[in-house]
Design a protein around this motif. Structure first.
Motif, PDB file in Angstrom:
ATOM      1  N   ILE A 807       0.843  -1.269  -0.156  1.00  0.00           N
ATOM      2  CA  ILE A 807       0.005  -0.121  -0.056  1.00  0.00           C
ATOM      3  C   ILE A 807       0.997   1.281   0.009  1.00  0.00           C
ATOM      4  O   ILE A 807       1.789   1.364   0.812  1.00  0.00           O
ATOM      5  N   LEU A 808       0.668   2.152  -0.939  1.00  0.00           N
ATOM      6  CA  LEU A 808       1.274   3.465  -0.918  1.00  0.00           C
ATOM      7  C   LEU A 808       0.075   4.484  -0.132  1.00  0.00           C
ATOM      8  O   LEU A 808      -0.909   4.480  -0.624  1.00  0.00           O
ATOM      9  N   VAL A 809       0.638   5.413   0.695  1.00  0.00           N
ATOM     10  CA  VAL A 809      -0.099   6.112   1.345  1.00  0.00           C
ATOM     11  C   VAL A 809       0.523   7.517   1.212  1.00  0.00           C
ATOM     12  O   VAL A 809       1.485   7.894   1.647  1.00  0.00           O
ATOM     13  N   GLU A 810      -0.622   8.724   0.926  1.00  0.00           N
ATOM     14  CA  GLU A 810      -0.083   9.979   0.667  1.00  0.00           C
ATOM     15  C   GLU A 810      -1.086  10.828   1.726  1.00  0.00           C
ATOM     16  O   GLU A 810      -2.284  10.713   1.551  1.00  0.00           O
ATOM     17  N   ALA A 811      -0.345  11.267   2.386  1.00  0.00           N
ATOM     18  CA  ALA A 811      -1.028  12.102   3.598  1.00  0.00           C
ATOM     19  C   ALA A 811      -1.017  13.593   3.393  1.00  0.00           C
ATOM     20  O   ALA A 811      -0.150  14.172   3.235  1.00  0.00           O
ATOM     21  N   LYS A 812      -2.510  14.066   3.234  1.00  0.00           N
ATOM     22  CA  LYS A 812      -2.621  15.673   3.321  1.00  0.00           C
ATOM     23  C   LYS A 812      -3.325  16.105   4.434  1.00  0.00           C
ATOM     24  O   LYS A 812      -4.618  16.026   4.457  1.00  0.00           O
ATOM     25  N   LEU A 825      -3.442  12.148  -6.799  1.00  0.00           N
ATOM     26  CA  LEU A 825      -4.470  11.023  -6.810  1.00  0.00           C
ATOM     27  C   LEU A 825      -4.723  10.320  -7.961  1.00  0.00           C
ATOM     28  O   LEU A 825      -4.832   8.944  -7.990  1.00  0.00           O
ATOM     29  N   LYS A 826      -4.824  10.954  -9.034  1.00  0.00           N
ATOM     30  CA  LYS A 826      -5.270  10.192 -10.432  1.00  0.00           C
ATOM     31  C   LYS A 826      -4.235   9.341 -10.641  1.00  0.00           C
ATOM     32  O   LYS A 826      -4.323   8.252 -11.043  1.00  0.00           O
ATOM     33  N   LEU A 827      -2.782   9.866 -10.637  1.00  0.00           N
ATOM     34  CA  LEU A 827      -1.709   9.053 -10.845  1.00  0.00           C
ATOM     35  C   LEU A 827      -1.768   8.095 -10.044  1.00  0.00           C
ATOM     36  O   LEU A 827      -1.180   6.735 -10.453  1.00  0.00           O
ATOM     37  N   PHE A 839      -1.413  -4.509  -5.228  1.00  0.00           N
ATOM     38  CA  PHE A 839      -1.286  -3.027  -4.957  1.00  0.00           C
ATOM     39  C   PHE A 839      -2.293  -1.906  -4.715  1.00  0.00           C
ATOM     40  O   PHE A 839      -3.298  -2.030  -5.618  1.00  0.00           O
ATOM     41  N   LYS A 840      -2.021  -1.259  -3.730  1.00  0.00           N
ATOM     42  CA  LYS A 840      -3.085  -0.135  -3.498  1.00  0.00           C
ATOM     43  C   LYS A 840      -2.624   1.351  -3.218  1.00  0.00           C
ATOM     44  O   LYS A 840      -1.444   1.357  -3.037  1.00  0.00           O
ATOM     45  N   TYR A 841      -3.245   2.534  -3.478  1.00  0.00           N
ATOM     46  CA  TYR A 841      -2.977   3.549  -3.530  1.00  0.00           C
ATOM     47  C   TYR A 841      -3.965   4.322  -2.459  1.00  0.00           C
ATOM     48  O   TYR A 841      -5.060   4.413  -3.203  1.00  0.00           O
ATOM     49  N   TYR A 842      -3.688   5.327  -1.692  1.00  0.00           N
ATOM     50  CA  TYR A 842      -4.586   6.062  -1.053  1.00  0.00           C
ATOM     51  C   TYR A 842      -4.065   7.212  -0.558  1.00  0.00           C
ATOM     52  O   TYR A 842      -2.879   7.523  -0.312  1.00  0.00           O
ATOM     53  N   MET A 843      -4.878   8.301  -0.761  1.00  0.00           N
ATOM     54  CA  MET A 843      -4.634   9.709  -0.204  1.00  0.00           C
ATOM     55  C   MET A 843      -5.455  10.030   0.943  1.00  0.00           C
ATOM     56  O   MET A 843      -6.924   9.676   0.889  1.00  0.00           O
ATOM     57  N   THR A 844      -4.993  10.493   2.051  1.00  0.00           N
ATOM     58  CA  THR A 844      -5.791  10.587   3.484  1.00  0.00           C
ATOM     59  C   THR A 844      -5.622  12.362   3.544  1.00  0.00           C
ATOM     60  O   THR A 844      -4.891  12.998   3.321  1.00  0.00           O
ATOM     61  N   PHE A 845      -6.916  12.514   4.048  1.00  0.00           N
ATOM     62  CA  PHE A 845      -6.932  14.099   4.509  1.00  0.00           C
ATOM     63  C   PHE A 845      -7.444  14.267   5.740  1.00  0.00           C
ATOM     64  O   PHE A 845      -8.064  13.315   6.280  1.00  0.00           O
ATOM     65  N   HIS A 847      -9.458  16.453   7.249  1.00  0.00           N
ATOM     66  CA  HIS A 847     -11.054  16.706   7.436  1.00  0.00           C
ATOM     67  C   HIS A 847     -11.954  16.602   5.968  1.00  0.00           C
ATOM     68  O   HIS A 847     -12.440  15.508   5.687  1.00  0.00           O
ATOM     69  N   ASN A 848     -11.666  17.619   4.969  1.00  0.00           N
ATOM     70  CA  ASN A 848     -12.329  17.580   3.739  1.00  0.00           C
ATOM     71  C   ASN A 848     -11.586  16.914   2.815  1.00  0.00           C
ATOM     72  O   ASN A 848     -10.756  17.547   2.098  1.00  0.00           O
ATOM     73  N   SER A 849     -11.904  15.747   2.478  1.00  0.00           N
ATOM     74  CA  SER A 849     -11.129  14.946   1.225  1.00  0.00           C
ATOM     75  C   SER A 849     -11.792  15.201   0.030  1.00  0.00           C
ATOM     76  O   SER A 849     -12.834  15.947  -0.082  1.00  0.00           O
ATOM     77  N   ILE A 850     -11.136  14.776  -1.111  1.00  0.00           N
ATOM     78  CA  ILE A 850     -11.470  15.425  -2.392  1.00  0.00           C
ATOM     79  C   ILE A 850     -11.962  13.951  -2.866  1.00  0.00           C
ATOM     80  O   ILE A 850     -11.902  12.778  -2.306  1.00  0.00           O
ATOM     81  N   ASP A 851     -12.818  13.801  -3.863  1.00  0.00           N
ATOM     82  CA  ASP A 851     -13.369  12.676  -4.297  1.00  0.00           C
ATOM     83  C   ASP A 851     -12.121  11.697  -4.618  1.00  0.00           C
ATOM     84  O   ASP A 851     -11.080  11.899  -5.337  1.00  0.00           O
ATOM     85  N   GLY A 852     -12.420  10.466  -4.116  1.00  0.00           N
ATOM     86  CA  GLY A 852     -11.346   9.483  -4.180  1.00  0.00           C
ATOM     87  C   GLY A 852     -10.330   9.140  -3.272  1.00  0.00           C
ATOM     88  O   GLY A 852      -9.796   8.130  -3.096  1.00  0.00           O
ATOM     89  N   ALA A 853     -10.439  10.366  -2.236  1.00  0.00           N
ATOM     90  CA  ALA A 853      -9.592  10.226  -1.188  1.00  0.00           C
ATOM     91  C   ALA A 853     -10.293   9.867   0.191  1.00  0.00           C
ATOM     92  O   ALA A 853     -11.597   9.780   0.124  1.00  0.00           O
TER      93      ALA A 853
END
Length: 866
Positions: A807-812, A825-827, A839-845, A847-853
């Protein structure tokens, strides 16, 4: 050269030398200050002054040649002297190095010259001091048309300011009056020195200064010497930098060995008599030559091993000593043409090419005359002829036997090592001398091995057999120590022995020595392999190095993470894929098809120059021109016809855009001409004095066009299955984070990069607290795993689940909802889809996440499900 490029990049990001130094080392994961590199030492105010530490055999002269283009490309060169001449002052410490450097740089077939010619399109002029003083092809016009390299000795420039008149470079010189006339309106003159002196011409040209063997240039007079040159940049090269050097590159000796540039280890033997030293050196050289002949039959590479006999005379008539040593060698059947003497007074070598097949020399008798300006990779054996009661001092010339012929590993093991033979009652002192010699060459005590004591078969001689070697020097009256060495203890046959060029058999003692040397060399290589996961040398000592945790090592060594690849031309091994790069995505991009509208609304009337501030700790930076300088430049353009003005500005803009060679020169020029053709009269008027600002705007426009093209082409190639993922990324066994933590459980490495904001840390707490997580790794920005596409995306974390999923994780963490996040996120999702279900990719926010995060609570639930 990556270190120099990285430093130059840091230098161009700030207007302060100390900040540039800090950024450069922070990017290398090294702290500045305690437990790291020293702070920047600004010995020449406002001028970048750095050092590359390169061990003997590391190719520092070639590195200097390769550095010149990089430095000139990086140095800001705007303002009214946009086309500042490219001037290099190459300083050397001695006449031997002066002759060697001049000969090499004036030889069109030498690799040094070929490199300079390739970087400067063959427009390179090399000048000696005499040529400069005579004005021989050295004029304001010629220095504008080419790279000018001036090779000078320290001695020609380094002198007390009260005695400048005794140096020709400080004297009035009618041959250089044209420089005085050309620069008469400028204020770079050295006080109390005629304006026609050579030093004044060099000062006006603000040269890049290369200081060879810079450890010889640390005195106050040397600093004054450099200041007198008014340099724009100073690059030091040496194996042993002074403590006040700003070292940007530490070349580890093991890397040189790995690249087969040096003959290591140095194997040291202590014999029981000088007879043994001479006989064993002759036999060892003969066996080396036999192996060299066999090697040549296999590879075609010619090697003729050479012995350096180091005599240490104690009287004023050195020649007597060297003649005696020569007589001893002749008595052992060595042909006279194979023997040469090289001292400060006698030079049998002359201009002999020792690497030529036609050269017969196999033995060189010297003291320390070979300590510099002499490089022959065929030198394999250093045999000290100091008597048993003398201190063996090999430290000055040990480096002469370290270079590896042809910089490649040879099949014969002995041809990859070097040898020292001594006869000393104080062998530990001898080893200390060898360590100093290794240090002087940029190596360490780890790079020598001691050959075990062996039984010797001494020749019949009326001289009593010497006592066995001792570890301490016995007391000997000073008068006896100073007595002339008559070599009476060395056996010389009445009739010269028959000579055979190649020794096919050797005494048992030498055969045992050879066997031991081969075993020792093999052990040395094995030890280096075992240590190869660690970064060695001085740099390694400054880095915090952490290995993969033992419980994960076996699994991770076989693990590879997918990255984007593209089809390529099949290579010799049948492969037809290559890692995707931005360059491959730019294929087909043409500026001729792109929009040429650029906004210059903030540019009109702005003028900039590049200057080196005379106060403070600044580096070259941009500043607005004064009204007087503004007027000077306007008058300069006023003399030109309108077409000339536009053509001059076009060339200057193109040069600024293409300083890093990113774009095709012809394409850029055509694109700039299209933009200028669309300019208003006001913009054209401002262009004359604001071309640097215009160049930046156009460069930004080109960059945005390229990025849009790469992104569009990437997704197009994904759709057509031309870009795909393949398992290519392997985890390094060691990481070197500048900030580290070992407090969070389940980390892949013994400690991880600790550069995290609050939300990133909270995200890590969720990851580490999940029962299904096997290990996690904090990706180091710009150094670890990246999703390679039209951008290089370095996610914050990579996580291995117990299920085997990666898992790849990007924290915003700051509620950002911007284009950059959506692009990543799209990439990331595209990467996961291409890589497969494991294999997985996740973006975390926060509070207010964008679509797909996901917000952090949602991500925690997903992680538990995995």
């Amino acid at each position: 050269m990556g270190n120099l490029s990285a430093y130059l990049s840091a230098l161009n990001e700030t207007d302060d030398l100390h900040k540039a130094w800090q950024k450069y080392w922070n990017d290398q994961d090294v702290t500045v200050g305690l437990d790291g590199v020293p702070g920047y030492r600004n010995s020449i105010k406002g001028v970048p002054h750095v050092c590359m530490k390169v061990p003997t055999g590391g190719g520092k002269t070639f590195m200097a040649c390769a550095a010149v283009r990089r430095i000139f490309d990086a140095l800001p060169q705007g303002g009214m002297h946009k086309h500042t001449p490219k001037m290099v002052v190459w300083l050397v410490p001695s006449d031997p190095i002066l002759v060697q450097t001049t000969t090499n740089l004036m030889n069109p077939d030498h690799p040094y010259t070929r490199r300079l010619n390739a970087d400067f399109n063959g427009r390179v002029g090399v000048f000696t001091k005499e040529m400069l003083l005579n004005g021989q092809n050295f004029t304001p016009d010629t220095v504008h048309e080419q790279l000018t390299v001036c090779i000078l000795s320290y001695g020609s420039l380094r002198i007390d300011s009260k005695k400048k008149d005794v140096r020709k470079v400080y004297q009035e010189n009618g041959n250089l009056k044209n420089f005085a006339d050309y620069f008469k309106d400028e204020s770079e003159l050295l006080a109390d020195t005629p304006d026609t002196a050579l030093i004044q011409a060099l000062r006006h040209l603000s040269p890049v200064v290369i200081v060879d063997e810079s450890h010889n240039a640390g005195s106050d007079l040397s600093v004054e010497m450099l200041n007198n040159l008014n340099p724009s940049f100073v690059l030091d090269l040496t194996a042993t930098p002074r403590k006040n050097s700003n070292i940007i590159s530490y070349v580890d000796a093991r890397k040189l060995k790995k690249e087969n540039m040096v003959k290591l280890p140095v194997i040291v033997y202590n014999r029981t008599s000088r007879d043994s030293v001479i006989d064993d050196a002759i036999h060892l050289r003969g066996i080396l030559e036999q192996q060299a002949i066999e090697e040549e039959e296999r590879t075609g590479a010619y090697i003729r091993p050479i012995v350096l006999f180091q005599a240490q005379p104690k009287n004023n008539n050195d020649n007597d000593t060297f003649d005696k040593v020569k007589e001893i060698l002749l008595g052992r059947g060595i042909p006279e043409e194979q023997i040469a003497i090289k001292t400060s007074k006698v030079n049998d070598l002359g201009k002999t090419n020792l690497m030529s097949r036609d050269c017969p020399i196999r033995y060189i008798i010297t003291v320390n005359a070979l300590k510099e300006g002499w490089d022959c990779p065929f030198a394999y054996v250093l045999a000290s002829l100091a008597n048993k009661t003398s201190k063996v001092d090999v430290e000055q010339i040990l480096g002469r036997i370290l270079r590896q012929p042809y910089a490649r590993k040879h099949g014969a093991k002995l041809l990859n090592s070097s040898f020292v033979l001594t006869c000393s009652n104080a062998f530990h002192d001898t080893l200390d001398s060898i360590v100093v010699g290794l240090n002087n060459a940029g190596f360490s005590r780890k790079d020598y091995r001691v050959g075990e004591a062996l039984p010797m078969t001494e020749p019949e001689s009326p001289v009593p057999t010497p006592q066995p070697a001792q570890t301490t020097m016995p007391f000997i009256p000073e008068s006896e120590l100073e007595a002339e060495d008559d070599f009476s203890d060395i056996h010389t046959p009445v009739e010269p022995a028959l000579y055979t060029e190649v020794v096919k058999t050797a005494p048992p003692s030498v055969e045992e020595m050879i066997s031991q040397a081969e075993e020792t060399a093999e052990q040395y290589e094995e030890e280096n392999k075992e240590e190869s996961v660690w970064i060695g040398g001085e740099l390694g000592e400054m880095l915090k190095q952490y290995r993969i945790q033992e419980q994960f090592a076996e699994q991770v060594q076989t693990l590879k993470i997918p990255q984007f690849c593209i089809e390529s031309v099949p290579d010799l091994f049948g492969g037809n894929t290559a890692l995707l790069t931005k360059e491959s995505l730019l294929k087909g991009f043409s500026l001729s098809e792109q929009d040429a509208s650029v906004s210059f609304s903030l540019s009109t009337g702005e003028m900039f120059e590049i200057d080196v501030e005379s106060q403070g700790e600044a580096v070259p930076k941009y500043k607005k021109l004064s009204t007087l300088e503004d007027e000077y430049l306007r008058k300069l353009f006023a003399k030109m016809a309108p077409e000339e003005k536009i053509e001059s500005c076009t060339k200057r803009i193109c040069h600024e855009i293409n300083r890093d060679n990113t774009f095709s020169t012809s394409e850029v020029e055509a694109y700039v001409r299209r933009i200028i053709a669309n300019m208003t009269e006001d913009e054209l008027a401002a262009l004359e004095t604001s071309y640097f600002t215009y160049a930046n705007r156009i460069k930004e426009k080109i960059k945005s066009l390229r990025e849009a093209y790469m992104q569009e082409r990437f997704y197009d190639l994904i759709e057509r299955d031309r870009v795909f993922t393949d398992a290519t990324y392997a985890f390094p066994m060691v990481i070197t984070p500048s900030e580290s933590t070992d407090k969070v459980p389940k980390s892949l490495y013994e400690a991880e990069w600790d550069h995290m904001n609050g939300f990133e840390r909270r995200t890590l707490d969720v990851i580490a607290g999940c029962d299904g997580v096997l290990w996690w790794h904090r990706i180091i920005e710009k150094k670890g795993f990246r999703i390679n596409a039209f951008i290089n995306h370095y996610p914050d974390f990579i996580v291995m689940m117990k299920s085997g999923k990666i898992i790849l994780v990007e924290a915003k963490g700051d509620d950002r909802d911007n284009g950059d996040s959506r692009t990543k996120l799209k990439l990331g999702k595209t990467w996961a889809a291409q890589a497969g279900r494991m294999f997985k990719y996740y973006m975390t926010f926060d509070h207010n996440s964008i679509d797909g995060a996901y917000n952090l609570e949602e991500f925690a639930e997903v992680l538990r499900d995995l």
